[in-house]
Structure formats: structure tokens, C-alpha cells
Design a protein around this motif. Sequence first.
Motif, PDB file in Angstrom:
ATOM      1  N   THR A  56     -19.418 -54.192  15.457  1.00 18.78           N
ATOM      2  CA  THR A  56     -20.262 -53.195  15.732  1.00 18.78           C
ATOM      3  C   THR A  56     -19.533 -52.348  16.840  1.00 18.78           C
ATOM      4  O   THR A  56     -18.781 -52.946  17.654  1.00 18.78           O
ATOM      5  N   TYR A  57     -19.837 -51.013  16.874  1.00 21.10           N
ATOM      6  CA  TYR A  57     -19.101 -50.098  17.935  1.00 21.10           C
ATOM      7  C   TYR A  57     -20.249 -49.177  18.668  1.00 21.10           C
ATOM      8  O   TYR A  57     -20.971 -48.877  17.821  1.00 21.10           O
ATOM      9  N   THR A  58     -20.270 -49.249  19.791  1.00 23.36           N
ATOM     10  CA  THR A  58     -21.133 -48.484  20.707  1.00 23.36           C
ATOM     11  C   THR A  58     -20.398 -47.321  21.329  1.00 23.36           C
ATOM     12  O   THR A  58     -19.573 -47.580  22.061  1.00 23.36           O
TER      13      THR A  58
ATOM     14  N   LEU B  88     -12.550 -48.140   9.680  1.00 21.31           N
ATOM     15  CA  LEU B  88     -13.361 -47.096   9.060  1.00 21.31           C
ATOM     16  C   LEU B  88     -13.240 -45.711   9.712  1.00 21.31           C
ATOM     17  O   LEU B  88     -13.140 -45.654  10.944  1.00 21.31           O
ATOM     18  N   PRO B  89     -12.613 -44.810   8.989  1.00 17.94           N
ATOM     19  CA  PRO B  89     -12.324 -43.473   9.928  1.00 17.94           C
ATOM     20  C   PRO B  89     -13.741 -42.964  10.369  1.00 17.94           C
ATOM     21  O   PRO B  89     -14.927 -43.135   9.858  1.00 17.94           O
ATOM     22  N   LEU B  90     -13.575 -42.536  11.685  1.00 20.73           N
ATOM     23  CA  LEU B  90     -14.751 -42.163  12.567  1.00 20.73           C
ATOM     24  C   LEU B  90     -15.537 -40.877  11.821  1.00 20.73           C
ATOM     25  O   LEU B  90     -16.805 -41.011  11.833  1.00 20.73           O
TER      26      LEU B  90
ATOM     27  N   CYS C  99     -10.926 -37.831  10.572  1.00 18.16           N
ATOM     28  CA  CYS C  99     -10.681 -38.321   9.060  1.00 18.16           C
ATOM     29  C   CYS C  99      -9.551 -39.326   9.603  1.00 18.16           C
ATOM     30  O   CYS C  99      -9.195 -40.102   8.328  1.00 18.16           O
ATOM     31  N   VAL C 100      -8.891 -39.557  10.612  1.00 18.18           N
ATOM     32  CA  VAL C 100      -7.628 -40.335  10.763  1.00 18.18           C
ATOM     33  C   VAL C 100      -7.879 -41.285  12.085  1.00 18.18           C
ATOM     34  O   VAL C 100      -6.936 -41.778  12.181  1.00 18.18           O
ATOM     35  N   VAL C 101      -8.813 -40.903  12.849  1.00 17.49           N
ATOM     36  CA  VAL C 101      -9.145 -41.684  13.940  1.00 17.49           C
ATOM     37  C   VAL C 101     -10.153 -42.855  13.524  1.00 17.49           C
ATOM     38  O   VAL C 101     -11.333 -42.617  12.950  1.00 17.49           O
ATOM     39  N   PRO C 102      -9.649 -44.276  13.498  1.00 17.09           N
ATOM     40  CA  PRO C 102     -10.718 -45.236  13.317  1.00 17.09           C
ATOM     41  C   PRO C 102     -11.824 -45.220  14.273  1.00 17.09           C
ATOM     42  O   PRO C 102     -11.871 -45.090  15.523  1.00 17.09           O
ATOM     43  N   VAL C 103     -12.958 -45.726  13.633  1.00 13.95           N
ATOM     44  CA  VAL C 103     -14.272 -45.851  14.480  1.00 13.95           C
ATOM     45  C   VAL C 103     -14.017 -46.780  15.770  1.00 13.95           C
ATOM     46  O   VAL C 103     -14.812 -46.351  16.683  1.00 13.95           O
TER      47      VAL C 103
ATOM     48  N   GLN D 115     -15.245 -46.730  20.694  1.00 13.97           N
ATOM     49  CA  GLN D 115     -15.893 -47.582  21.498  1.00 13.97           C
ATOM     50  C   GLN D 115     -15.940 -47.287  22.927  1.00 13.97           C
ATOM     51  O   GLN D 115     -14.690 -47.151  23.555  1.00 13.97           O
ATOM     52  N   GLY D 116     -17.175 -46.931  23.451  1.00 14.32           N
ATOM     53  CA  GLY D 116     -17.256 -46.878  24.889  1.00 14.32           C
ATOM     54  C   GLY D 116     -17.028 -45.228  25.048  1.00 14.32           C
ATOM     55  O   GLY D 116     -16.972 -44.944  26.353  1.00 14.32           O
TER      56      GLY D 116
END
Length: 151
Positions: A3-5, A21-23, A60-64, A68-69
Motif C-alpha cells: 500500500t502507498y499513502t 504500477l504507473p501513478l 504515465c512513467v512514474v511508479p506509484v 509515497q509520502g
Amino acid sequence: MPTYTFSVNGRTVTVDAPADLPLLWALRDKLGIKGPKYGCGIDVCKACTSHLDGEAIRPCVVPVSEAQGKEVTTIEGLADGDQLHPVQEAWLEQDVAQCGYCQPGQIMAAVALLKKTTNPTDADIDAIQNVCRCGTYFRIREAIKSAAAKM
């Protein structure tokens, strides 16, 4: 699944997603935020331009996992309530949009540019390199210069 917050447009969110996963997909598919558009998925068209901690990014190219934070701002978070951002106002005044698909990314790129320079040159504006398939580049340039004069 991890999980990412992070914060999106001032609201804290948590998403369950693979780290890579792309942001953009986290924003659109998991959070229902539709302003950033999918165009190419390889950082060429820049229709998805958003901000991460105030800097223009292409989700589209930045991972989720990179969010984080941090604070993500999309076109939905640019206005202050009913008060449009000066760049949004300039877009309306200059009648920039035709189809409108690329406009959220164009506006977010313009806002990032104007944070860096208060009096952008044509070369500065050209350097943002967002693609507009309708070819409204002249009006985009005029809107950015108009917004710069007001800011």
C-alpha cells in the motif's frame, strides 16, 4: 499487495498496488481522478502532466511507489475552490482548448514553468514540449504569457 499513502490535491489517500504500477493508473483507475489523460504511456505527449511535490512529472512513467509520502497535484487540485488558477483563467480568456484532451497536461506544465520563471521566453515555453493534436500552440503561448503578466 503493498500500500502507498500520499496526498492528492490536498487529500490523503492510500492505494493497494504493485510498486511499479504507473501513478497515472493509480490516479485514474484506483482513485477516479480523470484529469490527467493517457496519451502515449512513454513520456512523449505529456497529456498526463501533473505535479509531484510541486514539480512537473508524467505519471504515465512514474511508479506509484515514488508518490509515497508526497503531494500529487492534478488539474482537479489547481483551482482554489471556485477561484481558478491564473493559468486556467488565461486558457479561457485566450480560448485555447479545441478538443481539450491535452489541456490539463498543458496547463499543469505551464504552471510548473511559471513557478520557475516569471517572464518566460518563447524558448522556455517551447521547452515544455506538450503535444497538442489540434495545434493550438499559438494560443497556448499567448495564454502562458498572459498568465505570467497577471502573476
